[in-house]
Design a protein around this motif. Structure first.
Motif, PDB file in Angstrom:
ATOM      1  N   PRO A 104      44.397  27.195 -24.702  1.00 54.90           N
ATOM      2  CA  PRO A 104      43.580  26.666 -26.445  1.00 54.90           C
ATOM      3  C   PRO A 104      42.404  27.627 -26.580  1.00 54.90           C
ATOM      4  O   PRO A 104      42.048  27.417 -28.107  1.00 54.90           O
TER       5      PRO A 104
ATOM      6  N   GLU B  57      51.368  15.881 -28.554  1.00 56.51           N
ATOM      7  CA  GLU B  57      52.351  15.567 -27.709  1.00 56.51           C
ATOM      8  C   GLU B  57      53.461  14.624 -28.427  1.00 56.51           C
ATOM      9  O   GLU B  57      53.258  14.147 -28.268  1.00 56.51           O
TER      10      GLU B  57
ATOM     11  N   ASN C 272      51.770  28.006 -26.747  1.00 56.91           N
ATOM     12  CA  ASN C 272      50.942  26.242 -27.230  1.00 56.91           C
ATOM     13  C   ASN C 272      49.923  26.149 -26.396  1.00 56.91           C
ATOM     14  O   ASN C 272      49.021  25.285 -25.908  1.00 56.91           O
ATOM     15  N   ASP C 273      50.354  26.559 -24.171  1.00 56.12           N
ATOM     16  CA  ASP C 273      49.480  25.182 -23.819  1.00 56.12           C
ATOM     17  C   ASP C 273      47.928  26.452 -23.569  1.00 56.12           C
ATOM     18  O   ASP C 273      46.994  25.717 -22.591  1.00 56.12           O
TER      19      ASP C 273
ATOM     20  N   PRO D  73      44.755  21.896 -30.419  1.00 57.44           N
ATOM     21  CA  PRO D  73      45.579  21.496 -29.359  1.00 57.44           C
ATOM     22  C   PRO D  73      47.024  20.949 -30.412  1.00 57.44           C
ATOM     23  O   PRO D  73      47.587  20.375 -31.626  1.00 57.44           O
TER      24      PRO D  73
END
Length: 79
Positions: free
Chosen positions: A45, A59, A42-43, A56
């Motif tokens: 790009p 959150e 997930n982190d 993105p």
């Protein structure tokens, strides 16, 4: 940290590049690339397989503080 490992955004538990969910808190740690359908952390790009730009990840969870994490791990340990 050992190469190929990362930490869960929510609780800090060590994850491998292949982990889709955190084994400690259940947070979704990766997603499928819409182009090649490989698992992507997930982190990132971009897809680390085909280079597809990725939207993105919203959150939706707050990282745990140390007390929350310790309590969760303790409860998991004593079952």
């Amino acid at each position: 940290m050992v190469a190929g490992y990362r930490r869960c955004y929510r609780c800090g538990f060590p994850l491998t590049a292949l982990d889709r969910f955190c084994g400690a808190c259940g947070y979704e740690a990766s997603r499928l690339c819409p182009r090649c359908e490989h698992q992507v952390p997930n982190d990132l790009p971009f897809c680390n397989y085909c280079g597809q730009p990725l939207a993105p990840v919203p959150e939706t969870v707050e990282p745990m503080d140390r007390t929350e994490r310790a309590t969760m791990l303790y409860e998991k340990e004593i079952g």
